[in-house]
Design a protein around this motif. Sequence first.
Motif, PDB file in Angstrom:
ATOM      1  N   LEU A  66       0.854  -1.190   0.000  1.00  0.00           N
ATOM      2  CA  LEU A  66       0.000   0.000   0.000  1.00  0.00           C
ATOM      3  C   LEU A  66       0.892   1.243   0.000  1.00  0.00           C
ATOM      4  CD1 LEU A  66      -3.019   0.969   0.181  1.00  0.00           C
ATOM      5  CD2 LEU A  66      -2.602   1.229   2.653  1.00  0.00           C
ATOM      6  N   GLN A 122       1.809   5.256  -0.788  1.00  0.00           N
ATOM      7  CA  GLN A 122       1.226   6.573  -0.975  1.00  0.00           C
ATOM      8  C   GLN A 122       2.193   7.368  -1.840  1.00  0.00           C
ATOM      9  OE1 GLN A 122       2.323   9.757   1.111  1.00  0.00           O
ATOM     10  NE2 GLN A 122       1.291  10.677  -0.652  1.00  0.00           N
ATOM     11  N   TRP A 171      -7.750   7.167  -0.995  1.00  0.00           N
ATOM     12  CA  TRP A 171      -7.693   6.905  -2.431  1.00  0.00           C
ATOM     13  C   TRP A 171      -6.563   5.957  -2.813  1.00  0.00           C
ATOM     14  CZ3 TRP A 171     -12.081   8.410  -4.289  1.00  0.00           C
ATOM     15  CH2 TRP A 171     -12.720   9.514  -3.744  1.00  0.00           C
ATOM     16  N   LEU A 172      -5.957   5.319  -1.816  1.00  0.00           N
ATOM     17  CA  LEU A 172      -4.847   4.420  -2.106  1.00  0.00           C
ATOM     18  C   LEU A 172      -5.365   3.029  -2.485  1.00  0.00           C
ATOM     19  CD1 LEU A 172      -2.299   5.343   0.704  1.00  0.00           C
ATOM     20  CD2 LEU A 172      -2.711   6.449  -1.506  1.00  0.00           C
ATOM     21  N   ARG A 173      -4.610   2.342  -3.315  1.00  0.00           N
ATOM     22  CA  ARG A 173      -5.015   1.024  -3.796  1.00  0.00           C
ATOM     23  C   ARG A 173      -4.053  -0.039  -3.269  1.00  0.00           C
ATOM     24  NH1 ARG A 173      -5.861  -0.488 -10.221  1.00  0.00           N
ATOM     25  NH2 ARG A 173      -6.985  -2.452  -9.913  1.00  0.00           N
ATOM     26  N   LEU A 174      -4.593  -1.009  -2.583  1.00  0.00           N
ATOM     27  CA  LEU A 174      -3.785  -2.117  -2.087  1.00  0.00           C
ATOM     28  C   LEU A 174      -3.407  -3.025  -3.252  1.00  0.00           C
ATOM     29  CD1 LEU A 174      -2.571  -3.497   0.394  1.00  0.00           C
ATOM     30  CD2 LEU A 174      -4.735  -4.726   0.685  1.00  0.00           C
ATOM     31  N   GLN A 175      -2.108  -3.282  -3.405  1.00  0.00           N
ATOM     32  CA  GLN A 175      -1.610  -3.971  -4.589  1.00  0.00           C
ATOM     33  C   GLN A 175      -0.937  -5.302  -4.229  1.00  0.00           C
ATOM     34  OE1 GLN A 175       1.045  -1.269  -6.620  1.00  0.00           O
ATOM     35  NE2 GLN A 175      -0.323   0.465  -6.328  1.00  0.00           N
ATOM     36  N   ARG A 206       3.350  -6.300 -10.485  1.00  0.00           N
ATOM     37  CA  ARG A 206       2.017  -6.341  -9.901  1.00  0.00           C
ATOM     38  C   ARG A 206       1.326  -7.640 -10.310  1.00  0.00           C
ATOM     39  NH1 ARG A 206      -1.686  -1.216 -10.836  1.00  0.00           N
ATOM     40  NH2 ARG A 206       0.068  -0.334  -9.660  1.00  0.00           N
ATOM     41  N   TYR A 220      -9.608  -6.812  -7.902  1.00  0.00           N
ATOM     42  CA  TYR A 220      -9.103  -5.800  -6.981  1.00  0.00           C
ATOM     43  C   TYR A 220     -10.196  -5.236  -6.073  1.00  0.00           C
ATOM     44  CZ  TYR A 220      -4.253  -5.466  -8.464  1.00  0.00           C
ATOM     45  OH  TYR A 220      -2.918  -5.725  -8.690  1.00  0.00           O
ATOM     46  N   ARG A 221     -11.440  -5.440  -6.419  1.00  0.00           N
ATOM     47  CA  ARG A 221     -12.508  -5.009  -5.526  1.00  0.00           C
ATOM     48  C   ARG A 221     -12.543  -5.840  -4.252  1.00  0.00           C
ATOM     49  NH1 ARG A 221     -17.375  -5.611  -9.651  1.00  0.00           N
ATOM     50  NH2 ARG A 221     -16.189  -7.556  -9.931  1.00  0.00           N
ATOM     51  N   PHE A 229      -8.366  -4.797  -0.486  1.00  0.00           N
ATOM     52  CA  PHE A 229      -8.398  -3.374  -0.179  1.00  0.00           C
ATOM     53  C   PHE A 229      -7.894  -3.113   1.241  1.00  0.00           C
ATOM     54  CE2 PHE A 229     -12.461  -5.325   0.783  1.00  0.00           C
ATOM     55  CZ  PHE A 229     -12.796  -4.839   2.046  1.00  0.00           C
ATOM     56  N   THR A 266      -8.479  -0.576   4.701  1.00  0.00           N
ATOM     57  CA  THR A 266      -9.463   0.257   5.373  1.00  0.00           C
ATOM     58  C   THR A 266      -8.954   0.619   6.761  1.00  0.00           C
ATOM     59  OG1 THR A 266     -11.810   0.428   5.955  1.00  0.00           O
ATOM     60  CG2 THR A 266     -10.738  -1.700   6.370  1.00  0.00           C
TER      61      THR A 266
END
Length: 224
Positions: free
Chosen positions: A95, A97, A115-119, A133, A139-140, A143, A145
């Motif tokens: 994750l 930034q 707005w960050l995306r866990l990859q 990646r 990807y939904r 995530f 939180t």
Amino acid sequence: MPLRSTRYFLFLIASLAVASSSSAQQAAPVNTLAGSQAFITPDSARFVFPRQPYDSYEWDVPAPGVQGGSGGYAWDVSWDTPADRNGIDPCELWLPQYWKSGGPRRGGLKQLIEWLRLQPMMKSTKDASGFDRFHKVDYRKVFATVENGQLVFIVRGADAVRQIFPTTPSRVTFRAISAKGPPRRWGLASAHDYKTVIVNDPNSPDIPETRRSKCDNIGDDPNG
């Protein structure tokens, strides 16, 4: 030496030893990731970072003359994969930034990661020191939180768990990165904390620190 003076001398030596020991204990750095927890089941995975004593962050800080600015954060959870699965199976949830213009920005953890995306990441088969990646996942279902002030990585659903963890690791390593300067090629010149824990053990014993990510040091500064 008189008995009274001898007793005073021994008392003084003992006092200095206690003071020195106390000072050393106080000087020991605090690992901000102590208390991290990892849980993986057939249909979900949760990686819980400890709540921090503060909830005030600053990011996207402009730095005159420095492309990419200064200041930033990243978190990851990594694990070992078999050598013959490199470039096939994920080895990390990452994750980052990344710096954006228009800062500085300030806020709590929730605002920082909003707005960050866990990859999910895997070791590269093209570059021995690189990473790629992992795309073969919805990807939904993957995530980050914030729950009760704690950063939590979540993998939801049996398909996503199976794709990211074809083999359930026995332990994982948490890492937190706090940038102190401009970004480097693969990440941020920064300070790191690490914590390795046993999976599915809420009271995981202390494990000697690996001092690295399991996924080829994504985001590490090779010079410090």
